[in-house]
Structure formats: structure tokens, C-alpha cells
Motif scaffolding. Structure first.
Motif, PDB file in Angstrom:
ATOM      1  N   LEU A 162      48.426  41.359  36.453  1.00 42.15           N
ATOM      2  CA  LEU A 162      47.826  40.336  37.304  1.00 42.15           C
ATOM      3  C   LEU A 162      48.741  40.023  38.474  1.00 42.15           C
ATOM      4  CD1 LEU A 162      46.359  37.875  34.615  1.00 42.15           C
ATOM      5  CD2 LEU A 162      45.086  39.468  36.069  1.00 42.15           C
ATOM      6  N   LYS A 163      50.000  39.777  38.180  1.00 44.63           N
ATOM      7  CA  LYS A 163      50.961  39.396  39.222  1.00 44.63           C
ATOM      8  C   LYS A 163      51.065  40.497  40.275  1.00 44.63           C
ATOM      9  CE  LYS A 163      55.662  37.641  39.889  1.00 44.63           C
ATOM     10  NZ  LYS A 163      55.228  36.381  40.515  1.00 44.63           N
ATOM     11  N   GLY A 164      50.968  40.089  41.529  1.00 41.66           N
ATOM     12  CA  GLY A 164      51.110  41.028  42.627  1.00 41.66           C
ATOM     13  C   GLY A 164      49.819  41.644  43.107  1.00 41.66           C
ATOM     14  N   LEU A 165      48.737  41.489  42.317  1.00 39.77           N
ATOM     15  CA  LEU A 165      47.437  41.991  42.759  1.00 39.77           C
ATOM     16  C   LEU A 165      46.844  41.049  43.804  1.00 39.77           C
ATOM     17  CD1 LEU A 165      45.751  43.100  39.410  1.00 39.77           C
ATOM     18  CD2 LEU A 165      47.039  44.501  41.020  1.00 39.77           C
ATOM     19  N   LYS A 166      45.968  41.596  44.649  1.00 39.59           N
ATOM     20  CA  LYS A 166      45.285  40.766  45.643  1.00 39.59           C
ATOM     21  C   LYS A 166      43.805  40.673  45.299  1.00 39.59           C
ATOM     22  CE  LYS A 166      44.019  40.302  50.524  1.00 39.59           C
ATOM     23  NZ  LYS A 166      44.105  40.862  51.895  1.00 39.59           N
ATOM     24  N   LEU A 167      43.299  39.436  45.230  1.00 40.22           N
ATOM     25  CA  LEU A 167      41.882  39.173  45.010  1.00 40.22           C
ATOM     26  C   LEU A 167      41.304  38.529  46.256  1.00 40.22           C
ATOM     27  CD1 LEU A 167      40.103  37.767  41.892  1.00 40.22           C
ATOM     28  CD2 LEU A 167      39.662  36.736  44.114  1.00 40.22           C
ATOM     29  N   ALA A 168      40.205  39.093  46.733  1.00 42.50           N
ATOM     30  CA  ALA A 168      39.509  38.533  47.894  1.00 42.50           C
ATOM     31  C   ALA A 168      38.192  37.927  47.438  1.00 42.50           C
ATOM     32  CB  ALA A 168      39.257  39.618  48.928  1.00 42.50           C
ATOM     33  N   PHE A 169      38.011  36.650  47.739  1.00 43.28           N
ATOM     34  CA  PHE A 169      36.743  35.978  47.454  1.00 43.28           C
ATOM     35  C   PHE A 169      36.006  35.806  48.771  1.00 43.28           C
ATOM     36  CE2 PHE A 169      33.913  32.379  47.142  1.00 43.28           C
ATOM     37  CZ  PHE A 169      33.275  32.593  45.929  1.00 43.28           C
ATOM     38  N   ILE A 170      34.762  36.302  48.825  1.00 41.44           N
ATOM     39  CA  ILE A 170      33.975  36.253  50.051  1.00 41.44           C
ATOM     40  C   ILE A 170      32.744  35.380  49.821  1.00 41.44           C
ATOM     41  CG2 ILE A 170      32.841  37.628  51.832  1.00 41.44           C
ATOM     42  CD1 ILE A 170      35.807  38.284  51.427  1.00 41.44           C
ATOM     43  N   MET A 187      48.822  32.886  37.954  1.00 44.32           N
ATOM     44  CA  MET A 187      49.203  34.185  37.411  1.00 44.32           C
ATOM     45  C   MET A 187      49.941  35.055  38.431  1.00 44.32           C
ATOM     46  SD  MET A 187      48.056  33.245  34.665  1.00 44.32           S
ATOM     47  CE  MET A 187      48.554  34.617  33.649  1.00 44.32           C
ATOM     48  N   GLY A 188      50.276  34.507  39.580  1.00 44.32           N
ATOM     49  CA  GLY A 188      51.045  35.247  40.561  1.00 44.32           C
ATOM     50  C   GLY A 188      50.241  36.231  41.380  1.00 44.32           C
ATOM     51  N   MET A 189      48.931  36.034  41.443  1.00 47.08           N
ATOM     52  CA  MET A 189      48.073  36.892  42.254  1.00 47.08           C
ATOM     53  C   MET A 189      47.970  36.342  43.673  1.00 47.08           C
ATOM     54  SD  MET A 189      44.912  37.558  39.597  1.00 47.08           S
ATOM     55  CE  MET A 189      44.141  38.782  40.666  1.00 47.08           C
ATOM     56  N   ASP A 190      47.816  37.238  44.634  1.00 47.66           N
ATOM     57  CA  ASP A 190      47.527  36.823  46.006  1.00 47.66           C
ATOM     58  C   ASP A 190      46.019  36.600  46.119  1.00 47.66           C
ATOM     59  OD1 ASP A 190      50.200  37.186  46.620  1.00 47.66           O
ATOM     60  OD2 ASP A 190      49.892  39.231  47.376  1.00 47.66           O
ATOM     61  N   ALA A 213      51.467  28.373  44.055  1.00 51.77           N
ATOM     62  CA  ALA A 213      51.885  29.690  44.537  1.00 51.77           C
ATOM     63  C   ALA A 213      53.369  29.734  44.904  1.00 51.77           C
ATOM     64  CB  ALA A 213      51.039  30.089  45.744  1.00 51.77           C
ATOM     65  N   LYS A 214      53.906  28.612  45.328  1.00 53.73           N
ATOM     66  CA  LYS A 214      55.328  28.567  45.676  1.00 53.73           C
ATOM     67  C   LYS A 214      56.207  28.899  44.484  1.00 53.73           C
ATOM     68  CE  LYS A 214      54.788  25.081  49.331  1.00 53.73           C
ATOM     69  NZ  LYS A 214      55.057  23.664  49.710  1.00 53.73           N
ATOM     70  N   SER A 215      55.749  28.506  43.279  1.00 55.81           N
ATOM     71  CA  SER A 215      56.560  28.736  42.078  1.00 55.81           C
ATOM     72  C   SER A 215      56.285  30.086  41.428  1.00 55.81           C
ATOM     73  CB  SER A 215      56.313  27.617  41.058  1.00 55.81           C
ATOM     74  OG  SER A 215      54.959  27.618  40.624  1.00 55.81           O
ATOM     75  N   THR A 216      55.162  30.715  41.769  1.00 59.08           N
ATOM     76  CA  THR A 216      54.810  31.991  41.137  1.00 59.08           C
ATOM     77  C   THR A 216      54.954  33.175  42.081  1.00 59.08           C
ATOM     78  OG1 THR A 216      52.457  31.733  41.681  1.00 59.08           O
ATOM     79  CG2 THR A 216      53.200  30.868  39.550  1.00 59.08           C
ATOM     80  N   GLY A 217      55.222  32.899  43.350  1.00 54.40           N
ATOM     81  CA  GLY A 217      55.439  33.975  44.305  1.00 54.40           C
ATOM     82  C   GLY A 217      54.178  34.589  44.872  1.00 54.40           C
ATOM     83  N   SER A 218      53.049  33.917  44.707  1.00 55.74           N
ATOM     84  CA  SER A 218      51.799  34.461  45.243  1.00 55.74           C
ATOM     85  C   SER A 218      51.532  33.895  46.639  1.00 55.74           C
ATOM     86  CB  SER A 218      50.629  34.148  44.309  1.00 55.74           C
ATOM     87  OG  SER A 218      50.368  32.763  44.269  1.00 55.74           O
ATOM     88  N   ALA A 233      42.667  44.737  49.322  1.00 51.99           N
ATOM     89  CA  ALA A 233      42.391  43.972  48.102  1.00 51.99           C
ATOM     90  C   ALA A 233      42.238  44.899  46.896  1.00 51.99           C
ATOM     91  CB  ALA A 233      41.127  43.139  48.271  1.00 51.99           C
ATOM     92  N   ASP A 234      42.740  44.434  45.757  1.00 53.00           N
ATOM     93  CA  ASP A 234      42.554  45.126  44.481  1.00 53.00           C
ATOM     94  C   ASP A 234      41.262  44.691  43.815  1.00 53.00           C
ATOM     95  OD1 ASP A 234      45.373  46.448  44.012  1.00 53.00           O
ATOM     96  OD2 ASP A 234      45.787  44.379  44.624  1.00 53.00           O
ATOM     97  N   VAL A 235      40.837  43.467  44.126  1.00 55.13           N
ATOM     98  CA  VAL A 235      39.648  42.875  43.521  1.00 55.13           C
ATOM     99  C   VAL A 235      38.835  42.199  44.610  1.00 55.13           C
ATOM    100  CG1 VAL A 235      38.756  41.292  41.768  1.00 55.13           C
ATOM    101  CG2 VAL A 235      40.972  42.423  41.411  1.00 55.13           C
ATOM    102  N   ILE A 236      37.536  42.445  44.631  1.00 54.22           N
ATOM    103  CA  ILE A 236      36.632  41.754  45.553  1.00 54.22           C
ATOM    104  C   ILE A 236      35.640  40.946  44.727  1.00 54.22           C
ATOM    105  CG2 ILE A 236      34.895  41.983  47.364  1.00 54.22           C
ATOM    106  CD1 ILE A 236      36.213  44.602  48.167  1.00 54.22           C
ATOM    107  N   TYR A 237      35.466  39.694  45.093  1.00 50.34           N
ATOM    108  CA  TYR A 237      34.657  38.760  44.313  1.00 50.34           C
ATOM    109  C   TYR A 237      33.693  38.038  45.251  1.00 50.34           C
ATOM    110  CZ  TYR A 237      34.076  35.808  40.100  1.00 50.34           C
ATOM    111  OH  TYR A 237      33.604  35.193  38.977  1.00 50.34           O
TER     112      TYR A 237
END
Length: 320
Positions: A162-170, A187-190, A213-218, A233-237
């Protein structure tokens, strides 16, 4: 679909807790629920019974209609050895003016947990304040944490992280975007959300997600540009343009949202191995084209199934 091995299981005790928003849970606690869901899913796939809720009852209040929420919670309680009791707002006194406080205190004498699917989030909060049993948010106009836990489970199964993945919500900055912002940040996701002008997520929710996000690095990005959100993006929603309770706005939204349709042109900016998610029900030809939602990158039915397993984890952790 191959299930991931359970390699990490933190010592977490959630018994008696409410499940109102994912902001109430630490990253470790969410990981615990995800791994518990995977464990319960594995047991079911292997045909092994596990009934930690034997003899227990979940009162399920529905002020909004439902397919996935009702069926998945009822089946979850049955598979865990308990019973789900459907309570329509038109059938109980809450729909005739009884206070939420009285309803909460009475139901707490009868059932071992309460799930509610309603409009105003403050109603869930008030229910939890007066109830002496765990309260689960099955959906409000502000948040949909059960769905996002299932989404995180689906992404983790397929991507292995999960951490480091990018999810785009449109689309509309609605309850789904709110819960994805919070859950993803935890979960550290962008998370990138692209919405039309005037339809962005709530400012307070965005601020909360950015603080997390400041504490999880996302990274959290709110934009009006769909291509910017979808890039790499790794995930499109996406979700419907008008949610329940917004039917009167449907025609107006149909004029505003077409540039935010998830289609072949838009997804071309994502990573080649992106996956497509939708909480359902979907309106093909509106928020998403048939080629995408029914295409090879779509995992919407794995996602829908995972509502069952994610909610079994919530029920087991809170009521078991």
C-alpha cells in the motif's frame, strides 16, 4: 486470485470499539484489520468454519437503501456464527420521532453491536455516544469506512503493498473521496482527487488527510485536472456523479461532470498495470465507460466481494 500469506500480525485489541471513520484508527490497527480479513477470507475459501460470534446479534439500521452493505453484513454475521437483524427506518420508532439516544440505549440491551447506514454523519456519532455496544458506520453522507477498508484489502491483495502507491479518485468530492483520503494517508499512499470546481472534498477532511500524510510520508493532491490526478497512478477510482439524496441535482451534475469520466483516453496517463475500482452501483457511460469498468484492469467484483471479508474482520475485532 492468490491470497497473500499472513506474515505480520500485530498485537491489537479493538474489542468494544466503534468503527465510525478510519481517522479513529492507527496505521497498525488498520493493518491488523486487513490481515485479519485476509485470514478470514482464507478460512472461507478453504471451507473451514470459524464462528467467534456464535449467539451474537448485530442490529442493522437502514435509512438508505443498500445491496452490498445489507447482504455482506448479514452473510458476515451468519458465517461468523451470529445473526444480522435488519431494521428499516420505516419499521422502527427512530423513523417516527424516537430520539437517537433512546434508540441506542434500548438496542444496546438487545444486541451485541449496531450497524447504521444513514445520511447525516452526526447521527452515527450520537448513536455511538449513547450506545453501550460497538457502533459501525455502514455509510453516511460524509464517510464510508467499511468500503475503503475493502478497497485497501483489494489493492493490497493485487499490488502486494500500500505504502508508496498512488490512487487517483476522479469525480465528486463525496463520502468516498473523504474516506479514501483518510484511509490512503493512514497507509502511506499518495492520494490525488480531481473534482469539478465547487465539488471538491470538504476542506476539513483534506486538512486532516494532509496532517496524517505528514507522519506517513504520503502526498495529498486536490485538483480540478483529471489528467494531473491520474498521471502515473497505480489505482484509479470513481463513483457516481450524484449519490443517494442528491437525485434533484442529477441533471445539473450531468452538465458539469462529463470531462471527469474515466475512459480510455484518461487512463492512458496511468501506469500500464493500473487497476480500476468503483464502490458500485455504477452508471456505465456516465462516470466510467464500459470499456474501462468491464475491461482487463477492472477489479470491481473482487472489490465488492472484499466487503464481506473486511466487514467480517471489523465484526470479529469489535464484537468477538
Amino acid at each position: 486470485m492468490k491470497l497473500l500469506a499472513i506474515e505480520w500480525k500485530p498485537k491489537v485489541n479493538l474489542k468494544g470499539r466503534d468503527f465510525l471513520t478510519l481517522s479513529d484508527f492507527s496505521t497498525e490497527e488498520i493493518w491488523y484489520l486487513l490481515h485479519l480479513a485476509l485470514e478470514l477470507k482464507t478460512l472461507q475459501k478453504e471451507g473451514k468454519e470459524y464462528k467467534p460470534l456464535l449467539g451474537k446479534t448485530l442490529g442493522m439500521i437502514f435509512e438508505k437503501s443498500s445491496t452490498r452493505t445489507r447482504v455482506s453484513f448479514e452473510v458476515a454475521m451468519y458465517q461468523l456464527g451470529g445473526q444480522g437483524l435488519f431494521l428499516s427506518s420505516s419499521d422502527i420508532q427512530l423513523g417516527r420521532g424516537e430520539t437517537i439516544g433512546d434508540t441506542a440505549q434500548v438496542l444496546s440491551r438487545y444486541v451485541d453491536g449496531i450497524m447504521i447506514r444513514t445520511f447525516a454523519h452526526k447521527k452515527v456519532v450520537e448513536l455511538a455516544r449513547y450506545a453501550t455496544v460497538p457502533v459501525i458506520n455502514g455509510l453516511t453522507d460524509s464517510f464510508h469506512p467499511c468500503q475503503v477498508l475493502a478497497d485497501l484489502l483489494t489493492i493490497y491483495e493485487i499490488k502486494g503493498a500500500l505504502k508508496g502507491l498512488k490512487l487517483a479518485f476522479i469525480g465528486d468530492g463525496n463520502n468516498m473521496s473523504h474516506s479514501l483520503l483518510i484511509g490512503g494517508a493512514k497507509m502511506g499512499m499518495d492520494i490525488a482527487v480531481a473534482s469539478p470546481e465547487g465539488y471538491a472534498p470538504d476542506d476539513q477532511v483534506v486538512k486532516l488527510a494532509k496532517d496524517i500524510a505528514k507522519s506517513t510520508g504520503s502526498q495529498i493532491v486536490i485538483t480540478t485536472e483529471p489528467v494531473e490526478a491520474v498521471a502515473d497512478a497505480d489505482v484509479i477510482y470513481t463513483d457516481v456523479w450524484a449519490s443517494m439524496g442528491q437525485e434533484a441535482e442529477q441533471k445539473e451534475r450531468e452538465k458539469v461532470f462529463p470531462p471527469y469520466q474515466v475512459n480510455e483516453e484518461l487512463v492512458s496517463y496511468a501506469k500500464e498495470d493500473y487497476i480500476f475500482l468503483h464502490c458500485l452501483p455504477a452508471h456505465r457511460g456516465e462516470e466510467v465507460s464500459s470499456e474501462i469498468i468491464d475491461g482487463e484492469h477492472s477489479v470491481i467484483f473482487d472489490e465488492a466481494e472484499n466487503r464481506l471479508h473486511a466487514q467480517k474482520a471489523i465484526l470479529t475485532a469489535l464484537m468477538g
